[in-house]
Design a protein around this motif. Sequence first.
Motif, PDB file in Angstrom:
ATOM      1  N   LYS A 203      46.692  79.250 -76.467  1.00 17.18           N
ATOM      2  CA  LYS A 203      48.089  79.217 -76.888  1.00 17.18           C
ATOM      3  C   LYS A 203      48.593  77.786 -77.003  1.00 17.18           C
ATOM      4  O   LYS A 203      48.178  76.901 -76.253  1.00 17.18           O
ATOM      5  CB  LYS A 203      48.952  79.979 -75.883  1.00 17.18           C
ATOM      6  N   THR A 204      49.512  77.578 -77.921  1.00 18.45           N
ATOM      7  CA  THR A 204      50.159  76.274 -78.087  1.00 18.45           C
ATOM      8  C   THR A 204      50.734  75.820 -76.746  1.00 18.45           C
ATOM      9  O   THR A 204      51.345  76.602 -76.032  1.00 18.45           O
ATOM     10  CB  THR A 204      51.271  76.375 -79.153  1.00 18.45           C
TER      11      THR A 204
ATOM     12  N   HIS B 292      40.944  75.771 -88.203  1.00 15.66           N
ATOM     13  CA  HIS B 292      41.008  74.863 -87.064  1.00 15.66           C
ATOM     14  C   HIS B 292      42.365  74.879 -86.367  1.00 15.66           C
ATOM     15  O   HIS B 292      43.395  75.168 -86.968  1.00 15.66           O
ATOM     16  CB  HIS B 292      40.689  73.433 -87.509  1.00 15.66           C
ATOM     17  N   THR B 293      42.311  74.503 -85.107  1.00 14.00           N
ATOM     18  CA  THR B 293      43.490  74.288 -84.273  1.00 14.00           C
ATOM     19  C   THR B 293      43.503  72.803 -83.925  1.00 14.00           C
ATOM     20  O   THR B 293      42.458  72.198 -83.742  1.00 14.00           O
ATOM     21  CB  THR B 293      43.380  75.137 -82.989  1.00 14.00           C
TER      22      THR B 293
ATOM     23  N   ILE C 150      46.976  71.878 -76.770  1.00 23.72           N
ATOM     24  CA  ILE C 150      46.913  72.628 -78.016  1.00 23.72           C
ATOM     25  C   ILE C 150      48.232  72.423 -78.763  1.00 23.72           C
ATOM     26  O   ILE C 150      49.305  72.695 -78.229  1.00 23.72           O
ATOM     27  CB  ILE C 150      46.694  74.141 -77.758  1.00 23.72           C
ATOM     28  N   GLN C 151      48.144  71.923 -79.994  1.00 30.15           N
ATOM     29  CA  GLN C 151      49.330  71.684 -80.815  1.00 30.15           C
ATOM     30  C   GLN C 151      49.649  72.868 -81.718  1.00 30.15           C
ATOM     31  O   GLN C 151      50.792  73.090 -82.053  1.00 30.15           O
ATOM     32  CB  GLN C 151      49.134  70.443 -81.677  1.00 30.15           C
ATOM     33  N   GLY C 152      48.607  73.578 -82.130  1.00 29.47           N
ATOM     34  CA  GLY C 152      48.809  74.717 -83.019  1.00 29.47           C
ATOM     35  C   GLY C 152      47.848  74.648 -84.187  1.00 29.47           C
ATOM     36  O   GLY C 152      46.972  73.778 -84.243  1.00 29.47           O
ATOM     37  N   PRO C 153      47.998  75.575 -85.137  1.00 27.79           N
ATOM     38  CA  PRO C 153      47.089  75.631 -86.282  1.00 27.79           C
ATOM     39  C   PRO C 153      47.133  74.353 -87.108  1.00 27.79           C
ATOM     40  O   PRO C 153      48.181  73.722 -87.245  1.00 27.79           O
ATOM     41  CB  PRO C 153      47.611  76.812 -87.101  1.00 27.79           C
TER      42      PRO C 153
ATOM     43  N   LYS D 151      37.662  74.769 -83.589  1.00 28.20           N
ATOM     44  CA  LYS D 151      37.711  76.171 -84.002  1.00 28.20           C
ATOM     45  C   LYS D 151      37.948  76.990 -82.753  1.00 28.20           C
ATOM     46  O   LYS D 151      37.052  77.190 -81.957  1.00 28.20           O
ATOM     47  CB  LYS D 151      36.410  76.583 -84.683  1.00 28.20           C
ATOM     48  N   ASP D 152      39.195  77.399 -82.572  1.00 29.54           N
ATOM     49  CA  ASP D 152      39.536  78.165 -81.385  1.00 29.54           C
ATOM     50  C   ASP D 152      40.876  78.833 -81.619  1.00 29.54           C
ATOM     51  O   ASP D 152      41.868  78.153 -81.815  1.00 29.54           O
ATOM     52  CB  ASP D 152      39.618  77.246 -80.164  1.00 29.54           C
ATOM     53  N   SER D 153      40.907  80.139 -81.611  1.00 33.08           N
ATOM     54  CA  SER D 153      42.170  80.837 -81.842  1.00 33.08           C
ATOM     55  C   SER D 153      42.655  81.584 -80.608  1.00 33.08           C
ATOM     56  O   SER D 153      43.680  82.232 -80.646  1.00 33.08           O
ATOM     57  CB  SER D 153      42.004  81.812 -83.015  1.00 33.08           C
TER      58      SER D 153
END
Length: 108
Positions: free
Chosen positions: A82-83, A63-64, A53-56, A77-79
């Motif tokens: 964590k990065t 999107h992430t 995960i890189q971030g927003p 699409k996933d919030s």
Amino acid sequence: PFSPRPGTAAEMMPDRVAPETKKRRSDELIRLGNEKRSAFVRSRVGTSETGVIQGPAGESSPHTIVLTGSYCEVLVKDSDRKTGMLVPVEMTHFVRGKLYGRIASDRL
């Protein structure tokens, strides 16, 4: 493109390539590289990989960004993640130069 440095043998070489030829060749290589990259990313649709995960994707984006082991940026699409987390991601479609996917089950 090559630029000769003062005091080197290359500085004295005759028959240098004209600036417009260098520009044209450079542009062609960049275009070809972009085409190859796009074809590779497009070929990933339907596959799964582990990614981080890189971030927003942006302030107003839902999107992430997930970066896969093959260096593909996948928009998901996933919030809840964590990065820096490693996640399994399924690449589902390619639209307007972007690769989209979803976080898969925790097994690949």
